[in-house]
Structure formats: structure tokens, C-alpha cells
Design a protein around this motif. Structure first.
Motif, short mmCIF file in Angstrom:
data_model
loop_
_atom_site.label_atom_id
_atom_site.label_comp_id
_atom_site.label_asym_id
_atom_site.label_seq_id
_atom_site.Cartn_x
_atom_site.Cartn_y
_atom_site.Cartn_z
N SER A 88 0.82 -1.21 0.00
CA SER A 88 0.00 0.00 0.00
C SER A 88 0.85 1.26 0.00
O SER A 88 0.48 2.28 -0.59
N THR A 129 -6.28 -0.11 6.20
CA THR A 129 -6.96 1.05 5.59
C THR A 129 -6.23 2.35 5.92
O THR A 129 -6.07 3.23 5.05
N GLY A 130 -5.78 2.47 7.16
CA GLY A 130 -5.07 3.70 7.55
C GLY A 130 -3.79 3.90 6.79
O GLY A 130 -3.47 5.02 6.34
N MET A 133 -4.64 4.90 3.18
CA MET A 133 -5.12 6.27 3.05
C MET A 133 -4.03 7.30 3.35
O MET A 133 -3.95 8.35 2.69
N ALA A 134 -3.20 7.01 4.35
CA ALA A 134 -2.23 8.02 4.80
C ALA A 134 -0.96 8.04 3.97
O ALA A 134 -0.41 9.11 3.68
N TRP A 140 -7.26 9.77 -0.11
CA TRP A 140 -7.75 8.91 0.97
C TRP A 140 -9.14 8.35 0.68
O TRP A 140 -9.51 7.29 1.16
N TYR A 141 -9.90 9.05 -0.14
CA TYR A 141 -11.26 8.61 -0.45
C TYR A 141 -11.32 7.73 -1.70
O TYR A 141 -12.42 7.44 -2.20
N ASN A 145 -8.90 2.31 -1.50
CA ASN A 145 -8.78 2.38 -0.04
C ASN A 145 -10.05 1.90 0.65
O ASN A 145 -10.01 1.16 1.64
N LEU A 146 -11.20 2.34 0.12
CA LEU A 146 -12.47 1.89 0.69
C LEU A 146 -12.68 0.38 0.47
O LEU A 146 -13.29 -0.30 1.30
#
Length: 405
Positions: A88, A129-130, A133-134, A140-141, A145-146
Motif C-alpha cells: 500500500s 486502511t489507515g 489512506m495516509a 484517501w477517499y 482504499n475503501l
């Protein structure tokens, strides 16, 4: 057997091989997904791409770890989660390495308790997920990621559902096995109780009548030459005792018939209403007996009535066999409140005066009868010589769970 059932049997017999097949399938899916780019620039078309060497290495490590997912589920989850986080952060675009972490999370959820599943599932979703996104290159959206958040949640939920179903099925199976064992134990207990009851009846019938036959036959042999009339009378008593023994044996053995067998015995079991007949057979054998009754108007249950009769019969048989030729016996039947008391005394002083000295089953059978009815039995020598049998039986039967009044 269906194909699905055969696959399940093979999976149970060779779990490591099945996990290797699963790992190979996951590897193929992740490699195939790494060559596809779902979003090409700003369009929604699919496009081919060449994955990075690091992504292929991470895909291989994640898939290889799944081979050992049943042996060390937590370790496999940590390893697959680590390679997913690395992908990721470094992948651009990302390869679907998180697929191996979802499978590992499912395995953990299906093999542990619900509390552990919640904890591990929330931690895995948060970390994967964190980090995506980070530290990822996408916003992040972004859907990728979701998707990581959704798939980790699905993996944990599916594993917990499978574990709950296995536990439910196992509980039903154990309950059925426990019920089957209980039924078998109850059947064996009832068979044992019936066998003991029939054995007691056979012992009482045979011991009583054979003792009388033995005494009368001895009298007949002794007086055959000098007093033939008395010998004929003794032989008549032998015949009568033999007939009574055969009738009672026929009634007792008839209990072993099946319910559908013809000619089932209809003669009622003996009770205290035949006490005079019982003592008469002993008097004919030469035993001096005195009977005292204070139970007029008392109606006893069939089991209590039979037990009282058998206790007196066995006690008088013991007097006849052990107390000596000049012994006298006293029989009393008294109603005392909610109980009926049976007492048989003798003044015998022979060498065999103690009925239990011969190792027989008479006293044991009496005690079993009384115990089955929740009564009490006291036996032992009398002061000054002789023996005493004292039984207290309830006038009304009590169930095992009912407290005495």
C-alpha cells in the motif's frame, strides 16, 4: 457421495494440501490483478500494466504464507498484513496483495472466539486502511482504499459466521450423542433392576419351597417303615409344596415373555392376604409359628404387599434351615402411622442360627426389596439366642424425588 462431500472429505484428510491449492489459486488471482489497471488516467476503461518486481515478490510471500494458515493463523495474518502494508505504501499502482491478508483474517476469525475476532478484525482494518489512506499515492477517499476497508470487514464477518455455525452444529451433535448415551444408560439400568427383581423372586420361591420339600422328604424317609400313614402325609405336603413352587416359578418366568406372547401369566402376585397359607406350609413342615396381625383394613400397594410377603417367606425359610428343629417363630404385622412393620423372631440356637453365615442371598434380597420401596430393614441376632428380622415399609409408594412425610 456428491462432489462437494468428496471435496470436504479430502480437505479434512489432507488440510495442508488443500491450503497449498488455495494459496496457488490466490497467487494466480493476485498476479492476474497486478497486470490490470482499473483506472487509466481519468477514464473508466481497463488497461494492462507491468507490475513492479517488489509487488511480485510481496504477492509471492503473501500467497506462500497461506499454506500454513491453519497451523499458525495469527502468524500468517501478521505476515500477510505486513506485506499488504508495504504494498500500500510503495505500490504505484498497487497490486492486490491485501487479498492474502483478507484470507488470513478469515482463517483467524473462523478458528478463534468472537472477542478475539473483533479485536483482530478492527486492528487489521485500521492498520491496512489507515496505511493505504495516509501513505499511499491515491487520495484517501479512493475506491481502492475503501475496498480494503470493506474486504477486511467481510473477511472477519464471514469467518465469525463460519465459526458460529460449526459451534452450533457441534453442540447439536454433542447433545444428540449425550441424549443417546442417556437413553442407553437408562435402558441398561432398567434391565439391571428387572434382572435383580426376577432373581430375588426366583430365590425366594426356590429357597422357600425346596426347603419345605427337603424337610418333608426327610420326615417321609424317616417314618416310611414304622408309620406309613405319617409318611403319606409328609409326601402329600411334598407334592403340595412342589405344585406351589411350579406355579410361582411359572408366574415369575412368565414375566420374561414379550408383550405380544400368548398365554401371559394372569395370576396376581402373592401378598399378605396369603399369609395364613404361607405359615400353614411351614407348620406342615414341623415349624411352630405364632402370627399376630394389627393391620386390619390396610390396603397396600402391590409392590409393598409383595415385598412384605417375600420378607416373611424368606425369614421363615431361614428359620426352617438355620434355627434348629425345636425352634419357634413369631410373625407380627402391625400398621404404625404411614408405615407397616413386619417382624419375624425365632428362638433358635443351632450352630447355623445366623442366616447370613451360609453366604446366601436371602438377607441381601430382603434388603434390596426394602431399599427399593424407601423403607428400612434391621436384621441381627437376639439377646439370649435366636434371630430378628424387622422391616418398616411405607403404606404408600414414594417416588425417588419425593420427600418422606
Amino acid at each position: 457421495m456428491s462432489t462437494l462431500q468428496r471435496v470436504k472429505c479430502q480437505a479434512k484428510a489432507h488440510p495442508l494440501a488443500m491450503d497449498a491449492v488455495l494459496a496457488a489459486g490466490v497467487l494466480v488471482c493476485m498476479v492476474a490483478g497486478s497486470f490490470v489497471e482499473p483506472h487509466h488516467r481519468d477514464s473508466v476503461s481497463w488497461a494492462l500494466r507491468t507490475p513492479d518486481l517488489l509487488s511480485l515478490v510481496l504477492i509471492t510471500l503473501g500467497a506462500a504464507a497461506l499454506v500454513f494458515r491453519r497451523r499458525a493463523p495469527m502468524t500468517v495474518l501478521c505476515l500477510t498484513g505486513t506485506v499488504s502494508v508495504i504494498e500500500s505504501v510503495t505500490g504505484d499502482p498497487r497490486a492486490p496483495v491485501a487479498m492474502s491478508a483478507v484470507i488470513a483474517l478469515y482463517t483467524v476469525a473462523s478458528t478463534t472466539d468472537r472477542l478475539t475476532t473483533w479485536r483482530v478484525g478492527l486492528l487489521t482494518m485500521t492498520v491496512l486502511t489507515g496505511s493505504a489512506m495516509a501513505a499511499g499515492s491515491l487520495p484517501w477517499y479512493a475506491q481502492e482504499n475503501l475496498a480494503i476497508f470493506a474486504w477486511t470487514g467481510i473477511g472477519a464477518t464471514a469467518g465469525d459466521a463460519v465459526r458460529s455455525r460449526r459451534a452450533f452444529v457441534q453442540a447439536i451433535r454433542e447433545r444428540a450423542e449425550r441424549a443417546e448415551r442417556t437413553r442407553e444408560e437408562e435402558a441398561r439400568r432398567r434391565v439391571a433392576e428387572e434382572r435383580l427383581r426376577i432373581a430375588r423372586d426366583l430365590h425366594d420361591v426356590v429357597a422357600h419351597h425346596i426347603a419345605l420339600v427337603n424337610v418333608q422328604a426327610g420326615v417321609a424317609a424317616h417314618v416310611m417303615d414304622k408309620r406309613p400313614d405319617q409318611a403319606k402325609e409328609a409326601l402329600a405336603h411334598v407334592r403340595e409344596a412342589s405344585r406351589s413352587a411350579l406355579n410361582e416359578l411359572r408366574a415369575t418366568v412368565g414375566l420374561l415373555r414379550q408383550s405380544g406372547d400368548p398365554e401371559a401369566p394372569t395370576e396376581p402376585a402373592p401378598g399378605l392376604d396369603r399369609l395364613d397359607e404361607l405359615t400353614g406350609t411351614f407348620r406342615n413342615a414341623g415349624l411352630h409359628i405364632e402370627v399376630a396381625r394389627a393391620d386390619q383394613g390396610t390396603t397396600l400397594p402391590a409392590a409393598v404387599d409383595l415385598a412384605a410377603y417375600r420378607i416373611i417367606q424368606e425369614a421363615l425359610t431361614n428359620v426352617q434351615k438355620h434355627a434348629g428343629p425345636q425352634a419357634r417363630a413369631e410373625v407380627s404385622v402391625v400398621r404404625v402411622g404411614p408405615h407397616i412393620e413386619i417382624t419375624v423372631l425365632d428362638d433358635g440356637g443351632g450352630e447355623d442360627a445366623a442366616p447370613g453365615s451360609g453366604g446366601g442371598h436371602g438377607l441381601l434380597g430382603m434388603r434390596e426389596r426394602v431399599t427399593a420401596l424407601r423403607g428400612t430393614l434391621t436384621t441381627g441376632p437376639r439377646y439370649g439366642g435366636g434371630f430378628r428380622v424387622h422391616a418398616i415399609l411405607p403404606v404408600k409408594n414414594r417416588t425417588p424425588g419425593e420427600d418422606p412425610v
